[in-house]
Scaffold this active site. Structure first.
Site, PDB file in Angstrom:
ATOM      1  N   ARG A  47     159.190  68.182 112.761  1.00  0.00           N
ATOM      2  CA  ARG A  47     159.441  67.090 113.700  1.00  0.00           C
ATOM      3  C   ARG A  47     160.926  66.719 113.750  1.00  0.00           C
ATOM      4  O   ARG A  47     161.493  66.512 114.802  1.00  0.00           O
ATOM      5  CB  ARG A  47     158.601  65.873 113.295  1.00  0.00           C
ATOM      6  CG  ARG A  47     158.581  64.758 114.320  1.00  0.00           C
ATOM      7  CD  ARG A  47     157.500  63.742 113.994  1.00  0.00           C
ATOM      8  NE  ARG A  47     156.197  64.364 113.938  1.00  0.00           N
ATOM      9  CZ  ARG A  47     155.223  64.000 113.104  1.00  0.00           C
ATOM     10  NH1 ARG A  47     155.428  63.030 112.237  1.00  0.00           N
ATOM     11  NH2 ARG A  47     154.053  64.610 113.113  1.00  0.00           N
TER      12      ARG A  47
ATOM     13  N   ARG B 256     150.069  74.856 106.690  1.00  0.00           N
ATOM     14  CA  ARG B 256     149.963  74.179 105.398  1.00  0.00           C
ATOM     15  C   ARG B 256     149.071  74.932 104.418  1.00  0.00           C
ATOM     16  O   ARG B 256     149.206  74.789 103.213  1.00  0.00           O
ATOM     17  CB  ARG B 256     149.360  72.775 105.578  1.00  0.00           C
ATOM     18  CG  ARG B 256     150.243  71.784 106.266  1.00  0.00           C
ATOM     19  CD  ARG B 256     149.612  70.396 106.150  1.00  0.00           C
ATOM     20  NE  ARG B 256     150.368  69.404 106.889  1.00  0.00           N
ATOM     21  CZ  ARG B 256     151.444  68.785 106.425  1.00  0.00           C
ATOM     22  NH1 ARG B 256     151.883  69.075 105.212  1.00  0.00           N
ATOM     23  NH2 ARG B 256     152.072  67.891 107.158  1.00  0.00           N
TER      24      ARG B 256
ATOM     25  N   GLY C 259     157.072  63.415 100.388  1.00  0.00           N
ATOM     26  CA  GLY C 259     158.200  63.485 101.292  1.00  0.00           C
ATOM     27  C   GLY C 259     159.172  62.341 101.093  1.00  0.00           C
ATOM     28  O   GLY C 259     159.062  61.563 100.127  1.00  0.00           O
TER      29      GLY C 259
ATOM     30  N   GLY D  78     151.930  64.124 103.123  1.00  0.00           N
ATOM     31  CA  GLY D  78     151.242  65.353 103.509  1.00  0.00           C
ATOM     32  C   GLY D  78     151.073  66.270 102.322  1.00  0.00           C
ATOM     33  O   GLY D  78     151.814  66.206 101.337  1.00  0.00           O
TER      34      GLY D  78
ATOM     35  N   ASP E  57     158.218  71.141 105.780  1.00  0.00           N
ATOM     36  CA  ASP E  57     159.314  71.170 106.751  1.00  0.00           C
ATOM     37  C   ASP E  57     160.657  71.494 106.111  1.00  0.00           C
ATOM     38  O   ASP E  57     161.609  71.799 106.832  1.00  0.00           O
ATOM     39  CB  ASP E  57     159.427  69.816 107.461  1.00  0.00           C
ATOM     40  CG  ASP E  57     158.241  69.526 108.357  1.00  0.00           C
ATOM     41  OD1 ASP E  57     157.500  70.480 108.668  1.00  0.00           O
ATOM     42  OD2 ASP E  57     158.037  68.358 108.727  1.00  0.00           O
TER      43      ASP E  57
ATOM     44  N   ARG F 181     137.090  87.916  79.471  1.00  0.00           N
ATOM     45  CA  ARG F 181     137.741  89.226  79.530  1.00  0.00           C
ATOM     46  C   ARG F 181     139.255  89.058  79.629  1.00  0.00           C
ATOM     47  O   ARG F 181     139.753  88.212  80.364  1.00  0.00           O
ATOM     48  CB  ARG F 181     137.216  90.015  80.723  1.00  0.00           C
ATOM     49  CG  ARG F 181     137.818  91.398  80.886  1.00  0.00           C
ATOM     50  CD  ARG F 181     137.029  92.190  81.930  1.00  0.00           C
ATOM     51  NE  ARG F 181     135.732  92.605  81.403  1.00  0.00           N
ATOM     52  CZ  ARG F 181     134.759  93.129  82.152  1.00  0.00           C
ATOM     53  NH1 ARG F 181     134.929  93.265  83.454  1.00  0.00           N
ATOM     54  NH2 ARG F 181     133.632  93.502  81.591  1.00  0.00           N
TER      55      ARG F 181
ATOM     56  N   ILE G 208     163.338  95.975  93.170  1.00  0.00           N
ATOM     57  CA  ILE G 208     162.246  95.131  92.681  1.00  0.00           C
ATOM     58  C   ILE G 208     162.440  94.792  91.211  1.00  0.00           C
ATOM     59  O   ILE G 208     161.909  93.799  90.722  1.00  0.00           O
ATOM     60  CB  ILE G 208     160.869  95.799  92.906  1.00  0.00           C
ATOM     61  CG1 ILE G 208     160.679  97.027  92.005  1.00  0.00           C
ATOM     62  CG2 ILE G 208     160.673  96.165  94.366  1.00  0.00           C
ATOM     63  CD1 ILE G 208     159.252  97.558  92.013  1.00  0.00           C
ATOM     64  N   SER G 209     163.217  95.607  90.487  1.00  0.00           N
ATOM     65  CA  SER G 209     163.436  95.367  89.059  1.00  0.00           C
ATOM     66  C   SER G 209     164.395  94.211  88.816  1.00  0.00           C
ATOM     67  O   SER G 209     164.419  93.662  87.717  1.00  0.00           O
ATOM     68  CB  SER G 209     163.993  96.627  88.391  1.00  0.00           C
ATOM     69  OG  SER G 209     163.170  97.743  88.621  1.00  0.00           O
TER      70      SER G 209
END
Length: 834
Positions: free
Chosen positions: A262, A354, A170, A19, A218, A621, A584-585
């Site tokens: 699953r 997904r 997987g 997957g 999963d 740029r 956040i720092s």
């Protein structure tokens, strides 16, 4: 004597199988770039193992559509080891856009039709990591499962001279890879016997190197905390829950969500924790009662009786009862409707889980894993096992691939055998702790668990700047307190609020909606307790606090240090005190993760993706993007790694004229190497206080002036947008986990203090009872606050030796800065000599 021809460098191929999941493109990009930096040749295998079997035998002739593609399509030349010439030779081979745009199978002009093993260069994978899915395609191959199919695959690899494969997929895909490696000597011998390869080829390819990376939404692989794609899938689910919450509350409805999983309930579990669900169904831990319907209805009815207006139930697609009878979302809906009379809806998220752009973690994690995968391939010998690249807490790990696959299969078998305790024991510790955290924060007990003499009055305070996850951590602490019988008290507006008696007791329902709220519901303040330490102690005594939980950044750490030092003068501080880092720092010493940093990184990624789009659309740029972070460069550095910025400026490294001169030289040379006629946008990230002289505006103007006709320059300041809105699922889930560990720590040290009560002496808390919870590499560790002082740069309000600093070099490596500067300097020298 004539010179010996240079030795052929290793050829590494990467394929994605099974997957698709977000982050797979980041893995491909990282492996390609890391391998090129090591002097290797790099290939991608289209359509997974199916492409490996098909090979290039049906390839049609291909005519380059531009002189640039023709110029760089030189796949037979030997490589120098990781130097400037090697880099330029591996710059691109003309197929990057075909892979990215999905035009590979269209006839006419340059085409990938019939070509499944394709050599790629540096620019061929440029910008891939911001794309969802897998650009090289994936397929479940039936023919590769046969011996003849693997024999053909081996022939195709040897024909292309490939020595090593990195497989992202997987457990089935990784098992196939290990079988392929085990059979390799036999396959080579048979190909030589059949005359399909020469004796020289058989000798040169006697050993196949393989490494596995787990791509699975999963998160179902054992021996790793996270698999590639799982964090993004969790983002998609939580976005849906957050959107459903408002309509559920408005109409007082119940919603049943079916999510993927699953054989593994990770998505359902973490979504339940992060989304504040009422009940979840996962394969590893089905309801214990024979009549789970009664158990579920009893819990939800209790929530409704105290005034809760919404109900969220999450069902993993593989959910079942303890007798392995499937539990379906539609049936859960019928139960809620018929027994409780709730207006109930079902939402099946399906493959939307997904999709979408990878979140920040699904860019960073695969990038670091890709680097480690190349190292593992280069170090592999016939005697070493095939490795799987995983993660434990914040550390990238290597584990024997088949050990991980075997343990994963044992989980599935344990579930089939109804041995659910064993299934849980085989999951990683974070999974088990998250399940305990869900129960602790979702179940409303009728009677407290602890006897009266063990119950506490717990003060909770936010200190410093707001950060995503603060409210989630508070909610978890409050609900745990109520379950145990403790009384949780909110101190509003930090220490000034305490001095003003801005304190009130929190309730179970009152914090119900806090999980998804950003900022700080308690209000936060940068003032420290030394504004009046005696008065603070008096307030502790007045309110009779038995414990204190501080949630915040460097100011919270400093506050805890001040309070612990004050114990010798003020007995009221002889209580358990903990600090849960939230900033956040990410500038708290000795920890690699603070709540809010992931939310901030996601805000930065979203902004920079949009900015980069603008930078590429009009003309070449360079955008100089200013980030927050105070005197800590974590946000700028990890943000640069997550968005592919070409330069990063941090307070730790500073800015000087030599660096700016080299940066200009690097940008000029990089733009001369771009394809003609293509607009390329690039990002430069600058921490807000990297330099007082070389400001964002100064650097932008300098780049604009020096860029001339090659590139333009603009600036953007992200400012307080980086504090984020709704906290990320990662911050929410970790907030719950760490908050509950803080509460357990408080209870443990409170019990120790209780034992001193009969001595007749004043109780004296140990130094260990004032501590900070930290994440260090692969483990959670409690560090007494006094022990953190030698590791703290108190003047600059950050740690002294932060592990993330090593990623500054990685940012530069992944844009080939050393090689490009070498090329630029060589040109200058040649012009000077001329």
């Amino acid at each position: 004597m004539p010179d010996k021809p240079p030795a052929r460098k290793m050829r590494i191929a990467v394929l994605t199988s099974g997957g698709d999941s977000a982050g797979m493109n980041a893995v491909v990009r990282s492996i390609v770039k890391s391998a090129i930096l090591k002097g290797c040749e790099t290939y991608v295998v289209r359509e997974g193992y199916e492409g490996l079997v098909r090979g290039n035998s049906e390839a049609v002739s291909s005519v380059p559509t531009s002189s640039n593609a023709k110029e760089h399509h030189r796949s037979e030349s030997p490589l120098a080891s990781g130097d400037a010439d090697s880099f330029v030779h591996n710059l691109r081979f003309g197929d990057g856009e075909l892979l990215r745009d999905g035009t590979g199978d269209h006839p006419g002009g340059r085409s990938l039709k019939g070509r499944y093993i394709v050599r790629v260069g540096w620019d061929d994978v440029r910008g891939w990591f911001s794309q969802g899915g897998t650009l090289i395609g994936t397929a479940r191959s039936v023919v590769f499962r046969t011996y003849e199919g693997r024999l053909t695959a081996a022939s195709n690899l040897i024909k292309e001279g490939i020595d090593a494969i990195a497989v992202c997929g997987g457990d089935g895909s990784l098992t196939g890879a290990d079988v392929f490696r085990a059979e390799w000597p036999k396959l080579v011998a048979e190909l030589a016997t059949q005359g399909r390869i020469t004796p020289e080829q058989a000798k040169a390819h006697a050993h196949l190197r393989i490494v596995g990376l787990v791509g699975s939404i999963d998160n179902d692989m054992s021996m790793t905390d996270l698999t590639i794609g799982a964090p993004t899938a969790l983002h998609r689910i939580c976005e849906a829950i957050d959107n459903i919450d408002s309509t559920a509350f408005s109409h007082s409805r119940a919603f049943v969500l079916e999510v993927m999983g699953r054989h593994c309930g990770w998505l359902a579990l973490l979504a339940g924790v992060s989304g504040g669900a009422d009940f979840i169904f996962i394969p590893e831990r089905p309801p214990e009662a024979d009549s789970w319907e009664d158990e579920m209805c009893k819990m939800i009815q209790r929530h409704r009786e105290i005034g809760k207006r919404k109900t969220i139930v999450i069902v993993a697609e593989g959910a079942h009862d303890k007798h392995l009878n499937p539990i379906r979302a539609e049936y859960v809906k019928d139960v809620l409707t018929e027994r409780l009379g709730l207006d109930t809806r079902v939402t099946t998220l399906g493959h939307t889980q997904r999709g979408g752009r990878p979140c920040a973690y699904d860019r960073l994690l695969p990038t670091l894993q890709g680097v480690e995968a190349v190292e593992a391939l280069l170090e592999a010998t016939p005697d070493t096992p095939s490795y799987m690249i995983g993660v434990a807490e914040n550390k990238i790990t290597r584990v024997p691939l088949m050990d991980a696959v075997r343990m994963t299969n044992e989980v599935t078998q344990a579930i089939k055998d109804k041995d659910f305790d064993k299934a849980m024991s085989l999951r990683d510790p974070e999974f088990r702790e998250s399940l305990e955290g869900f129960y602790a924060t979702s179940i409303l007990e009728k009677e407290p668990r602890l006897p009266h003499h063990m119950r506490m009055r717990v003060a909770i305070m936010h200190v410093g700047a707001p950060a995503g996850g603060m409210n989630a951590a508070t909610r978890a602490a409050v609900r745990y307190c109520i379950r145990q019988g403790h009384k949780p008290f909110a101190i509003h507006n930090g220490f000034p609020g305490l001095l003003d008696d801005n304190v009130h007791q929190l309730s179970w329902l009152g914090v119900d909606n806090w999980m998804t709220r950003g900022g700080s519901e308690l209000g936060t303040n940068r003032k420290l307790p030394d504004i009046d330490l005696g008065a603070v102690a008096a307030k502790f005594q007045q309110w009779n606090f038995h414990a204190l939980m501080l949630i915040g950044g460097f100011e919270a750490f400093t506050s805890l240090l001040t309070l612990e030092t004050g114990r010798k003068h003020y007995p009221a501080f002889n209580i358990p005190m903990v600090h849960l880092p939230a900033t956040i720092s990410n500038n708290v010493p000795m920890t690699e993760f603070s709540l809010g940093s992931d939310t901030s990184l996601n805000a930065l990624v979203d902004a920079c993706d949009a900015i980069k789009q603008s930078a590429s659309a009009s003309r070449n740029r360079v955008f100089v993007v200013e980030t927050q972070g105070g005197k800590c460069g974590y946000l700028a550095t990890m943000g640069a790694l997550a968005v592919g910025a070409c330069i990063v400026y941090t307070p730790e490294t500073g800015i000087d004229l030599d660096k700016l001169r080299n940066d200009v030289k690097f940008l000029k040379k990089r733009y001369t190497l771009d394809m003609k006629g293509r607009s390329e946008g690039r990002l430069v990230l600058r921490n807000e206080v990297s330099s007082n002289v070389y400001t964002t505006d100064v650097i932008t103007k300098m780049f604009k002036e020096e860029g001339g006709k090659l590139f333009d320059s603009r600036s953007a300041s992200l400012g307080h947008t980086l504090q984020g809105g709704i906290p990320s699922p990662m911050d929410r889930a970790r907030a719950v986990r760490l908050s509950l560990k803080c509460m357990a720590f408080i209870e443990q040290h409170h019990a120790l203090l209780q034992k001193q009560s009969g001595s007749g002496k004043p109780r004296q808390a140990s130094p260990e009872s004032a501590a900070v919870i930290t994440i260090q590499a692969s483990a959670l560790k409690w560090v007494p606050v006094q022990e953190m002082v030698p590791h703290a740069d108190m003047e600059n309000r950050r740690g002294k030796n932060e592990r993330w600093m090593r990623f500054v070099d990685l940012v530069e490596a992944l844009v080939a800065r050393p090689q490009i500067l070498e090329k630029a300097n060589r040109k200058v020298q040649n012009e000077t000599v001329g």
